[in-house]
Motif scaffolding. Structure first.
Motif, PDB file in Angstrom:
ATOM      1  N   SER A  42      -6.801   5.198  -8.657  1.00  0.00           N
ATOM      2  CA  SER A  42      -6.816   6.316  -7.718  1.00  0.00           C
ATOM      3  C   SER A  42      -5.489   7.069  -7.760  1.00  0.00           C
ATOM      4  CB  SER A  42      -7.049   5.814  -6.293  1.00  0.00           C
ATOM      5  OG  SER A  42      -6.731   6.815  -5.342  1.00  0.00           O
ATOM      6  N   PRO A  43      -5.509   8.400  -7.743  1.00  0.00           N
ATOM      7  CA  PRO A  43      -4.264   9.159  -7.652  1.00  0.00           C
ATOM      8  C   PRO A  43      -3.712   9.203  -6.235  1.00  0.00           C
ATOM      9  CG  PRO A  43      -6.109  10.670  -7.782  1.00  0.00           C
ATOM     10  CD  PRO A  43      -6.681   9.290  -7.928  1.00  0.00           C
ATOM     11  N   GLU A  44      -4.505   8.773  -5.266  1.00  0.00           N
ATOM     12  CA  GLU A  44      -4.126   8.903  -3.862  1.00  0.00           C
ATOM     13  C   GLU A  44      -3.411   7.669  -3.307  1.00  0.00           C
ATOM     14  OE1 GLU A  44      -4.483  11.758  -2.460  1.00  0.00           O
ATOM     15  OE2 GLU A  44      -5.629  12.595  -4.140  1.00  0.00           O
ATOM     16  N   THR A  45      -3.861   6.489  -3.721  1.00  0.00           N
ATOM     17  CA  THR A  45      -3.362   5.252  -3.116  1.00  0.00           C
ATOM     18  C   THR A  45      -3.104   4.195  -4.175  1.00  0.00           C
ATOM     19  OG1 THR A  45      -4.684   5.708  -1.138  1.00  0.00           O
ATOM     20  CG2 THR A  45      -3.813   3.487  -1.366  1.00  0.00           C
ATOM     21  N   GLN A  67       0.599  16.851 -13.617  1.00  0.00           N
ATOM     22  CA  GLN A  67      -0.661  16.507 -12.973  1.00  0.00           C
ATOM     23  C   GLN A  67      -1.881  16.782 -13.854  1.00  0.00           C
ATOM     24  OE1 GLN A  67      -0.628  14.947  -9.704  1.00  0.00           O
ATOM     25  NE2 GLN A  67       1.471  14.786 -10.478  1.00  0.00           N
ATOM     26  N   PRO A 100       1.456   5.565  -1.109  1.00  0.00           N
ATOM     27  CA  PRO A 100       0.823   6.829  -1.506  1.00  0.00           C
ATOM     28  C   PRO A 100       1.014   7.062  -3.000  1.00  0.00           C
ATOM     29  CG  PRO A 100       2.910   7.231  -0.381  1.00  0.00           C
ATOM     30  CD  PRO A 100       2.645   5.757  -0.276  1.00  0.00           C
ATOM     31  N   GLY A 101      -0.001   7.611  -3.638  1.00  0.00           N
ATOM     32  CA  GLY A 101       0.095   7.858  -5.072  1.00  0.00           C
ATOM     33  C   GLY A 101       1.281   8.722  -5.442  1.00  0.00           C
ATOM     34  N   SER A 102       1.654   9.645  -4.563  1.00  0.00           N
ATOM     35  CA  SER A 102       2.773  10.545  -4.856  1.00  0.00           C
ATOM     36  C   SER A 102       4.087   9.803  -5.016  1.00  0.00           C
ATOM     37  CB  SER A 102       2.905  11.584  -3.746  1.00  0.00           C
ATOM     38  OG  SER A 102       3.117  10.944  -2.482  1.00  0.00           O
ATOM     39  N   LEU A 146      -4.099  13.182 -14.268  1.00  0.00           N
ATOM     40  CA  LEU A 146      -5.377  12.869 -13.622  1.00  0.00           C
ATOM     41  C   LEU A 146      -6.442  12.342 -14.581  1.00  0.00           C
ATOM     42  CD1 LEU A 146      -5.520  15.759 -11.010  1.00  0.00           C
ATOM     43  CD2 LEU A 146      -4.892  13.360 -10.645  1.00  0.00           C
ATOM     44  N   THR A 194       0.857  -1.173   0.000  1.00  0.00           N
ATOM     45  CA  THR A 194       0.000   0.000   0.000  1.00  0.00           C
ATOM     46  C   THR A 194       0.895   1.225   0.000  1.00  0.00           C
ATOM     47  OG1 THR A 194      -1.726  -1.160   1.241  1.00  0.00           O
ATOM     48  CG2 THR A 194      -1.835   1.246   1.184  1.00  0.00           C
TER      49      THR A 194
END
Length: 306
Positions: free
Chosen positions: A73-76, A60, A50-52, A64, A48
């Motif tokens: 997901s861009p977050e996770t 970006q 972070p998307g970063s 997106l 797991t």
């Protein structure tokens, strides 16, 4: 030798892989036969992130919409960890050893996955590393920091070895990866007397050739497995995900230690793999990581076989 085990869940439950076209399938893996070689793709769980970690350096405004189209997901990020087991004659070979119990709470189930196949740690004769990141290397030790695979010989690219064994690496790798450097050096020192080195193009064992796929780490290697006219490439993390790495292989990724070189490696690999329709096993590609690369009008696509 006592081999303590940590059990998160049964291998079959953890994997839950479906039937694969053209493959012999079992609940916990996919299997490919190349001549007298039998290759099984087994799971070490998942990560797991972070998307970063991957998406940070990317444009970006362009990123997106692509992620939305691909349902990512861009977050996770929750990439699978797919380990390749090869059996041929008296050799039982792992390509990478998973993460063990010290890296990620959702990984470290390799022993359970091997149990499904009736393979015990003492059955492993060789462990070949694509690179020395934690999810590929740290699984060589058990919960008590003893070697988990007592009969194994180890192989790693000489450039990769030199990088992680360099005492300056811990100071130069960047704060986010200091634990990677410390953990790699400690583990590699423990197996120093049992390890052999290879370079780009070397046949490391019959039918298996190393191929430099640099950038993710300084000495990252892939492996071409060939019997007669049939072949398959174990690509490790040279193509690190099944979404943006395929849609925009030329974009630099935050997961790569040398992003510029890694992007050039991906572009070259995508072109070759899509042209030749070569099967691949990717450590972090979707499902069990088995499939091939297809070129489209807007980037590439990973077509799964599992």
């Amino acid at each position: 030798m006592k081999l303590p085990r940590r059990r998160f869940m049964s291998g079959a439950t953890a994997l839950g892989l479906g039937a694969a076209y053209g493959l012999q399938s079992r609940p916990a893996h996919a299997q490919v036969a190349l001549g007298d070689m039998k290759l099984d793709v087994v799971s070490d769980g998942s990560l797991t992130l972070p998307g970063s970690f991957i998406f940070g350096p990317m444009p970006q405004d362009e990123l997106l919409p692509i992620l939305e189209r691909l349902g990512q997901s861009p977050e996770t990020l929750t990439p699978p960890c797919n380990v390749t087991l090869m059996r041929q004659g008296d050799r039982t070979v792992l390509f990478d050893a998973g993460s063990g119990s010290d890296f990620s709470p959702n990984s470290g189930i390799l022993q359970d996955s091997l149990d499904v196949l009736g393979v015990a740690p003492e059955d492993i004769t060789d462990i070949v590393f694509t690179h020395a990141h934690p999810d590929h290397l740290w699984g060589i030790l058990d919960d008590f920091d003893d070697p988990l695979f007592p009969s194994a010989r180890y192989m790693i690219g000489k450039t990769e070895w030199d990088y992680w064994m360099n005492p300056n690496t811990v100071d130069e790798i960047g704060d986010a990866r200091v634990s990677f450097a410390v953990g790699a050096k400690r583990r590699l020192e423990l197996i120093e007397d049992q390890i052999a080195f290879f370079g780009d193009g070397d046949e490391i064992m019959p039918g298996v050739a190393a191929r430099a796929t640099l950038g993710h780490t300084p000495g990252h290697m892939a492996f071409e497995v060939r019997q007669g006219s049939e072949s398959l490439i174990i690509i490790g993390d040279s193509i690190g995900n099944d979404h943006i790495a395929f849609a925009r292989p030329e974009w630099q990724s935050g997961s790569d230690q040398d992003p510029e070189t890694a992007a050039a490696t991906r572009v070259s690999l995508m072109d070759q793999l899509s042209h030749e329709k070569t099967r691949v096993i990717g450590f972090h590609l979707t499902g069990n990581g088995l499939g091939y690369v297809e070129k489209g009008a807007d980037g590439y696509t990973f077509v799964t076989e599992g």
